[in-house]
Design a protein around this motif. Sequence first.
Motif, PDB file in Angstrom:
ATOM      1  N   HIS A 135       0.828  -1.207   0.000  1.00  0.00           N
ATOM      2  CA  HIS A 135       0.000   0.000   0.000  1.00  0.00           C
ATOM      3  C   HIS A 135       0.865   1.259   0.000  1.00  0.00           C
ATOM      4  CE1 HIS A 135      -4.037   1.724   1.740  1.00  0.00           C
ATOM      5  NE2 HIS A 135      -3.814   2.095   0.498  1.00  0.00           N
ATOM      6  N   ASP A 136       1.989   1.223   0.684  1.00  0.00           N
ATOM      7  CA  ASP A 136       2.826   2.408   0.879  1.00  0.00           C
ATOM      8  C   ASP A 136       3.398   2.978  -0.412  1.00  0.00           C
ATOM      9  OD1 ASP A 136       2.500   2.799   3.560  1.00  0.00           O
ATOM     10  OD2 ASP A 136       4.370   1.830   4.171  1.00  0.00           O
ATOM     11  N   ILE A 137       3.351   2.220  -1.489  1.00  0.00           N
ATOM     12  CA  ILE A 137       3.854   2.716  -2.774  1.00  0.00           C
ATOM     13  C   ILE A 137       3.154   4.025  -3.163  1.00  0.00           C
ATOM     14  CG2 ILE A 137       3.924   2.212  -5.263  1.00  0.00           C
ATOM     15  CD1 ILE A 137       6.017   0.695  -3.649  1.00  0.00           C
ATOM     16  N   CYS A 138       1.909   4.185  -2.727  1.00  0.00           N
ATOM     17  CA  CYS A 138       1.142   5.367  -3.114  1.00  0.00           C
ATOM     18  C   CYS A 138       1.516   6.611  -2.314  1.00  0.00           C
ATOM     19  CB  CYS A 138      -0.359   5.111  -2.962  1.00  0.00           C
ATOM     20  SG  CYS A 138      -0.929   5.121  -1.234  1.00  0.00           S
ATOM     21  N   TRP A 139       2.263   6.468  -1.235  1.00  0.00           N
ATOM     22  CA  TRP A 139       2.501   7.582  -0.321  1.00  0.00           C
ATOM     23  C   TRP A 139       3.221   8.733  -1.018  1.00  0.00           C
ATOM     24  CZ3 TRP A 139       1.103  10.390   3.393  1.00  0.00           C
ATOM     25  CH2 TRP A 139       1.985  11.201   4.111  1.00  0.00           C
ATOM     26  N   GLN A 140       2.569   9.885  -1.052  1.00  0.00           N
ATOM     27  CA  GLN A 140       3.070  11.079  -1.743  1.00  0.00           C
ATOM     28  C   GLN A 140       3.470  10.752  -3.175  1.00  0.00           C
ATOM     29  OE1 GLN A 140       6.150  12.934   0.654  1.00  0.00           O
ATOM     30  NE2 GLN A 140       4.664  13.647   2.166  1.00  0.00           N
ATOM     31  N   ASN A 141       2.766   9.784  -3.774  1.00  0.00           N
ATOM     32  CA  ASN A 141       3.214   9.219  -5.045  1.00  0.00           C
ATOM     33  C   ASN A 141       2.037   8.694  -5.860  1.00  0.00           C
ATOM     34  OD1 ASN A 141       5.109   8.291  -6.958  1.00  0.00           O
ATOM     35  ND2 ASN A 141       5.215   6.277  -6.003  1.00  0.00           N
ATOM     36  N   LEU A 142       0.938   9.446  -5.895  1.00  0.00           N
ATOM     37  CA  LEU A 142      -0.247   8.957  -6.595  1.00  0.00           C
ATOM     38  C   LEU A 142      -0.018   8.832  -8.097  1.00  0.00           C
ATOM     39  CD1 LEU A 142      -3.276  10.681  -4.814  1.00  0.00           C
ATOM     40  CD2 LEU A 142      -2.454   8.341  -4.601  1.00  0.00           C
ATOM     41  N   ALA A 143       0.925   9.576  -8.637  1.00  0.00           N
ATOM     42  CA  ALA A 143       1.205   9.478 -10.070  1.00  0.00           C
ATOM     43  C   ALA A 143       1.752   8.102 -10.442  1.00  0.00           C
ATOM     44  CB  ALA A 143       2.188  10.571 -10.494  1.00  0.00           C
ATOM     45  N   ASP A 144       2.315   7.387  -9.479  1.00  0.00           N
ATOM     46  CA  ASP A 144       2.824   6.038  -9.749  1.00  0.00           C
ATOM     47  C   ASP A 144       1.694   5.122 -10.212  1.00  0.00           C
ATOM     48  OD1 ASP A 144       5.175   3.906  -9.036  1.00  0.00           O
ATOM     49  OD2 ASP A 144       3.213   3.110  -8.493  1.00  0.00           O
ATOM     50  N   ALA A 145       0.570   5.155  -9.470  1.00  0.00           N
ATOM     51  CA  ALA A 145      -0.647   4.412  -9.840  1.00  0.00           C
ATOM     52  C   ALA A 145      -0.398   2.939 -10.149  1.00  0.00           C
ATOM     53  CB  ALA A 145      -1.334   5.095 -11.040  1.00  0.00           C
ATOM     54  N   GLY A 146       0.712   2.394  -9.664  1.00  0.00           N
ATOM     55  CA  GLY A 146       1.000   0.987  -9.920  1.00  0.00           C
ATOM     56  C   GLY A 146       1.413   0.691 -11.349  1.00  0.00           C
ATOM     57  N   PHE A 147       1.771   1.720 -12.130  1.00  0.00           N
ATOM     58  CA  PHE A 147       2.061   1.496 -13.551  1.00  0.00           C
ATOM     59  C   PHE A 147       3.225   0.535 -13.794  1.00  0.00           C
ATOM     60  CE2 PHE A 147      -0.351   5.526 -14.459  1.00  0.00           C
ATOM     61  CZ  PHE A 147      -1.341   4.903 -15.211  1.00  0.00           C
ATOM     62  N   PRO A 148       4.299   0.588 -13.017  1.00  0.00           N
ATOM     63  CA  PRO A 148       5.361  -0.406 -13.256  1.00  0.00           C
ATOM     64  C   PRO A 148       4.858  -1.848 -13.160  1.00  0.00           C
ATOM     65  CG  PRO A 148       6.182   1.371 -11.879  1.00  0.00           C
ATOM     66  CD  PRO A 148       4.703   1.580 -12.001  1.00  0.00           C
ATOM     67  N   ASP A 149       3.933  -2.097 -12.246  1.00  0.00           N
ATOM     68  CA  ASP A 149       3.365  -3.446 -12.092  1.00  0.00           C
ATOM     69  C   ASP A 149       2.396  -3.760 -13.223  1.00  0.00           C
ATOM     70  OD1 ASP A 149       4.597  -3.436  -9.433  1.00  0.00           O
ATOM     71  OD2 ASP A 149       2.963  -2.080  -8.928  1.00  0.00           O
ATOM     72  N   ARG A 150       1.615  -2.788 -13.615  1.00  0.00           N
ATOM     73  CA  ARG A 150       0.617  -2.979 -14.676  1.00  0.00           C
ATOM     74  C   ARG A 150       1.297  -3.292 -16.012  1.00  0.00           C
ATOM     75  NH1 ARG A 150      -4.236  -0.884 -12.726  1.00  0.00           N
ATOM     76  NH2 ARG A 150      -3.970   0.152 -10.726  1.00  0.00           N
ATOM     77  N   ILE A 151       2.349  -2.543 -16.308  1.00  0.00           N
ATOM     78  CA  ILE A 151       3.047  -2.757 -17.576  1.00  0.00           C
ATOM     79  C   ILE A 151       3.704  -4.131 -17.602  1.00  0.00           C
ATOM     80  CG2 ILE A 151       4.982  -1.941 -18.980  1.00  0.00           C
ATOM     81  CD1 ILE A 151       4.211   0.931 -18.030  1.00  0.00           C
ATOM     82  N   LEU A 152       4.365  -4.520 -16.510  1.00  0.00           N
ATOM     83  CA  LEU A 152       4.960  -5.854 -16.434  1.00  0.00           C
ATOM     84  C   LEU A 152       3.893  -6.935 -16.578  1.00  0.00           C
ATOM     85  CD1 LEU A 152       7.535  -5.382 -13.534  1.00  0.00           C
ATOM     86  CD2 LEU A 152       8.063  -5.849 -15.935  1.00  0.00           C
TER      87      LEU A 152
END
Length: 765
Positions: free
Chosen positions: A585-602
């Motif tokens: 969950h912490d991946i989103c912290w101050q980092n909403l632009a990440d949106a899990g894209f590295p995981d989605r693309i993989l």
Amino acid sequence: MKHLSFLATIVIGCTLSGLSLHAQQSLNIYKPDAIQMALNYQEADQLDTLLRKVELNNQILPVWQADKRSFWYKRNLSDKNWEYIYVNAGTGSRKKAFDSERMALVLQKATAKLVDPGRLKITKLFFNEKADQVILKTDNQWLKVNLADYQYTSTTDTLTEIYNAGKPLQRNRSRWEAIPEVSKSPDGKKQLLLKGGNVYVKDLETGKEVQLSFDGNKEKPYGEFTWSPDSKTLVGYRIDPKKIKEVHYVLSSVEGTTRGELKSREYAQPGDDFTSYTPTVFDVIYNKQVKVNAEPIDFFGPPELHWRKGDNRFYTYEKVDRGHQRFRIIEVDVQTGKTRNILDDQTKTFIYENRIYTRYLPETNEMIWSSEKDGYNHLYLINTITGKQQPVTKGNWVVRAVDSVDIVKREVWFRASGITSGEDPYFIHHYRIAFDGKRRVDLTPEKGNHQVTFSPDRKYYLDTYSQVNVGPVSVLKEVANSKPVLTLEEGTTADFLKTGVKLPEVFVSKARDGQTDIWGVVWQPSKMDPNKIYPVIEYIYAGPHDSFVPKNFLPYSEMQSMAELGFIVVQIDGMGTANRSKAFHDICWQNLADAGFPDRILWMKELAKKYPQADISRVGIYGTSAGGQNSTGALLFHPEFYKAAVSACGCHDNRIDKQWWNEQWMGYPVGPHYGEQSNITNAAKLQGDLLLIVGEADENVPPESTFRLADALIKANKDFEFLCVPGMGHSDGGIYGRRKKRDFFVKTLLKTEPPKRNLENVVIK
């Protein structure tokens, strides 16, 4: 890419997907012409209609009767019809509640309206003990019907439902809820009065008034008072009010007007000031004020107070610090004003405030509390006098919610996911466990995602479980031993498959860390040619407040309907969403632009290895609200992968959106990272095709969020499409917007023209 040959494009697609060149070259691009495309639209609509007519009972909602042993439920039938079923849990029997044809005649006579036997509109229904007579409500009329001969008489509303199985037995109060202020003391002898911002107490027996505060005024008054149970103490606050700023929108097309209609409302945005409350205590026996040694409450309103059992000297309250990095249970000594922390939970990232569970047990001076402090959301038993903690649950799995707490048996009834190995970690199961963490019982051991409701006395429960491509099963069970009493419904996929539809498939691959499983779902065209490759469209909603990939049986959906046009559609829960570990969950912290894209693309690259028909050189993405922000962000921050996006009512800059949501994940105070991650700030990076959709009357995300993005794109000389729907609120654009979304992907990804609807049904004279 524009100057590459067709073959080179295919080669790049192979490289992206990880396929061998030989495997990719053996497939052809699916590229329908306009005639075939029009047929695809027509067949998708027809399939949609067929699927909605197939019987589906994804959830059974029982309506328990006064005997607590019997209930009825409405069972869905094919062609959007339904019938009523009566169940006696005591005898383990199930039957039709009545003859629908004969009941339709009764209702028809009583209401003088035509009644369809397959669609009886009964809003209330009560059976007698033998289930041979019912009292029901239809069309605002109450009837008593004898089921032996279907003779009926008019009656009155004399019965009430004793229990709503659709609601939890115990509700955790939201910290946004105001505490009702009571002016009269519990013993009825004193009356609280507020004059000129100051506190007075009136003795109702003598009429004498005593002023207790002298520093209040109209600008900073005292208020929000609570009496102690023994009527000797008043707890209140010196208030420093701050007006919430407004946002506005204009209704352009109000019928009967010639001018736009301005609408304004209060709307707190990140960084805005809040009203603060400085706690204070008044001793109404000795008429004195005691200052509480605590900082003002500057986030949420005055909290609920919890008094120590049998001792009105101490109370506790909850405090969430703004920024969501600290949560405390604070005890106050009303005689001295001294405070101490019974519980102090702190983190370097965020505490998910909406998921904090607290249940106070005043009889034993204990409470149940939830926290992610050990890396997963778990429950703890707290002694509210000593502060001693002991875990109730623990392990590498997540408590999703608490259903109830049994203070007599000292048990917690809760929902959790991730306990069962080898199963989708998002599947919800229901459990009960002792306060000491022992005797955990799985009430729902069957594989699948479970939805449970209990009988009023908790002797029975109804368990419905399914998977996204496995039909639902509804079983009545006994709480004492979790054994089945009766299977009520057993869903099947056969009738759906007869329509020709392909059921969604679950796909799992590794996250950016190479270890964590990322779960998603794939929808394929029902007439997919295995020798062709199809563009991929991702439906995204990466809001950190939950997980979003469907887990219940889903034989039809917008995603399947879009797939029928010639796409492979996917939905994925990447890192940064909820319901997994704290680290996930912490991946989103101050980092909403990440949106899990590295995981989605993989995930999509791995998908293309298993499904060579998935052409990930042509990937589109769409979403609404947070998904609108995410889908535009995909084009701005990952243009090498995503080529087209449709973004509806997106919160394109987290400084423009609602305070409570954005500060929870982006933090407080508002720092440079807000602007750095803004779609508006980064608009000039646009490379792909973009369609923006917004409703002019959006009261969730201010419409200017989308308009400001459009302004930034125009100033950057970028091409994009824009649809503003007059009068519409927070939405994907409704029927028209969803049609424009499909047309957009057909044009940008399939490179084919959608149907020319302006020419449909036009009479040329």
